[in-house]
Design an enzyme around this catalytic site. Structure first.
Site, short mmCIF file in Angstrom:
data_model
loop_
_atom_site.label_atom_id
_atom_site.label_comp_id
_atom_site.label_asym_id
_atom_site.label_seq_id
_atom_site.Cartn_x
_atom_site.Cartn_y
_atom_site.Cartn_z
N GLY A 137 0.69 -1.26 -0.13
CA GLY A 137 -0.02 0.00 0.06
C GLY A 137 0.79 1.21 -0.12
O GLY A 137 2.21 1.15 -0.15
N GLY A 178 1.21 9.06 -2.38
CA GLY A 178 2.36 10.02 -2.59
C GLY A 178 3.07 10.59 -1.34
O GLY A 178 4.16 11.03 -1.58
N GLY A 223 4.17 7.91 0.97
CA GLY A 223 4.95 6.86 1.20
C GLY A 223 4.56 5.53 0.85
O GLY A 223 3.59 5.47 -0.03
N ASP A 233 -8.45 13.83 9.09
CA ASP A 233 -8.54 13.02 7.81
C ASP A 233 -9.14 11.92 7.90
O ASP A 233 -8.81 10.74 7.33
CB ASP A 233 -6.90 12.75 7.30
#
Length: 543
Positions: free
Chosen positions: A203, A206, A208, A321
């Site tokens: 997985g 952008g 990491g 988030d």
């Protein structure tokens, strides 16, 4: 011979020279025969060589002739097969045959001309190469020693720097963090991921990559390696280390430890193998569609996780988030709230902080976006978007309709409630499985969560309680009027906070029996909260 003596006789028979006794040409010397030209005068030779004459010694082996010497093979000196005998004076000498060169006095000493030269060249090259190899080996060994030393120094430097950042985040000492999680060595994580082989990537994006790793004790873990481009992103990652070290809940992804020996800390999580909620809602080629019952349960579990980080964790955390791709599902589709890199910790007496706006477009609280004021209701808005996703299965990102009007899931959902067209935008699977009563309740909950102003939204605890009540009612109808049947749904939910010594357990039993004589349904729930430090327990049972 070390010296010799010669005698010059001036008057001897047949000498008619006019040279006087004091003439400089009266001398004698041993002279190389090839240096003497019979036409040369002695005085010329003396001047040419300045009194230092070239001398050559002619030698031979024994006094035997060639024929005599050849009879005794033991003492015969010409050993090489390609040699022959010379007999210049007395005795004999050996020499290599024509087209051969080398040493005729040893076995196979005479070789074809050119081979010896090549052999000598090869020997020189071999010697040079061998010497170069030794030099290169020594340089390589020295480089490895220096590189290993530099690596150790870099590890120590990064460890100290990252630990200092953690201290600044928590305004305390390093013991608080290190007591609550394991500090891994970089070598162990490299071996666990086969030195971060690209085939182990499971997985990322952008910011990491996430690698699947197998520790020495055979535990499977997820190792998060960030891609940091500036100091701000580095602080976010360190922030995630600190915040997750303060949490312990079954619906929050577990941080097992971290490695501080790299430029940016590596985070080691429990491995969640089921993908993200976003994957399950849209990638039906790889994942089976979620049933409505599963969707309702997942919504409840995410609500519990958010409620926990607001009021039950060691510190109050605003996630900032919340989105479907940050909700992981394990092999049993149990929800795990993840990715706390953008999260913020606040003191218990604060309900808001002012900060730079950060989040994902489509899930972002519009009030926070306009004012920069992050509140305990900001994540409630994002959760409302996730609820809309669960009911509709639609993407959150904006899209254009036929009249070039830009729309998104929030706009469509609110509009459907206004004009009573909710059933038209629901996922067909949800529409098939769910009771209309439950759908209406969830829709109204979503509407309240998506209010433009935070003070009009419910708290996360209220959302959790409403979803809990909805789950207490059977979400679908399973009629069977001819045969006696019984269905039992039992689920055990745990929430444990080892830091505060508390535990909460919620279990529900749903029993419905149909027979010719009638229908009976039973529902019972148990809520248990225990505090091991105070040795108290509260049990709530309803039927």
């Amino acid at each position: 011979m070390k010296q010799f003596t010669s005698y010059l006789i001036h008057d001897f028979a047949g000498f008619n020279g006019s040279t006087t006794q004091n003439s400089p040409c009266l001398f004698s010397s041993i002279l190389d025969v090839h240096s003497f030209n019979g036409t040369s005068r002695w005085c010329d030779l003396y001047k040419r060589y300045q009194g230092q004459f070239p001398v050559a010694v002619v030698w031979s082996i024994s006094n035997s002739s060639c024929e005599e010497a050849k009879l005794n093979r033991t003492t015969y000196a010409c050993r090489s097969r390609n040699s022959y005998r010379l007999q210049p004076y007395r005795g004999y000498t050996c020499s290599c045959n024509d087209a051969y060169e080398g040493n005729p006095y040893i076995e196979d000493g005479c070789n074809a001309k050119g081979a010896t030269r090549i052999r000598n060249i090869l020997m020189i090259i071999s010697g040079s190469v061998g010497g170069s190899v030794l030099v290169c080996t020594a340089i390589l060994a020295l480089w490895r020693i220096l590189e290993k030393r530099n690596l150790q120094n870099r590890k120590k430097k990064f460890y100290r720097k990252n630990l200092d950042l953690l201290r600044k985040e928590q305004s305390s000492t390093d013991e608080i963090v290190t007591e609550r999680m394991k500090i891994y060595e970089l070598d162990e994580l490299e071996k666990a991921t086969n030195y971060f082989d690209k085939t182990r990537v499971v997985g990322g994006g952008g910011h990491g990559k996430v690698y699947k790793g197998i520790l020495s004790d055979q535990r499977v873990v997820a190792i998060k390696m960030p891609k940091i481009t500036n100091e701000s992103e580095l602080r976010q990652f360190v922030n995630e280390v600190f915040l997750l070290s303060q949490t312990n809940h079954r619906n929050v992804v577990k941080l097992m430890g971290c490695c501080l020996q790299t430029e940016v800390p590596l985070l080691v999580f429990e491995f969640i193998s089921g993908g993200t909620l976003s994957d399950h809602l849209r990638n039906h080629e790889q994942f089976s569609p979620l049933s409505f019952e599963d969707r309702l349960r997942i919504a409840y579990e995410v609500a519990r996780a958010l409620s926990y980080i607001y009021s039950e964790a060691s510190i109050t955390i605003f996630h900032r988030d919340v989105k479907s791709s940050n909700i992981l599902l394990d092999e049993r589709n149990t929800a795990k709230l993840a990715d706390f890199g953008a999260s913020r910790a606040v003191t218990c007496d604060k309900n808001s902080i002012t900060t730079i706006v950060q989040g994902t477009y489509g899930y972002l609280d519009p009030e926070y976006h306009q004012t920069g004021r992050l509140t305990n209701k900001s994540d409630v808005y994002s959760f409302g978007v996730i609820l809309a996703e669960l009911l509709t299965g639609k993407l959150v990102v904006p899209y254009e309709k036929d009249n070039d009007e830009v729309r998104n899931i929030v706009m469509d959902f609110i509009a459907s409630l206004t004009d009573n067209s909710l059933l038209e935008i629901l996922d067909p699977l949800v529409l098939k499985e769910a009771k209309e009563e439950i759908l209406q309740k969830i829709a109204r909950l979503i509407e309240r969560c998506l209010k433009l102003y935070g003070n009009e939204r419910p708290t996360m605890k209220d959302v959790e309680e409403e979803l809990k009540a909805m789950r207490a009612k059977k979400p679908n109808v399973d009629p069977n009027s001819l045969e006696g049947t019984a269905s039992i749904d039992t689920r055990l939910d745990h929430g444990v906070n080892s830091l505060e010594g508390t535990a909460s357990i919620h279990t529900c039993f749903e029993i419905e029996a149909n027979s010719l004589g009638g229908t009976a349904s039973f529902h019972t729930c148990f809520d248990i909260e225990a505090n091991s430090l105070e040795e108290t327990a509260l049990i709530d049972s309803s039927m």
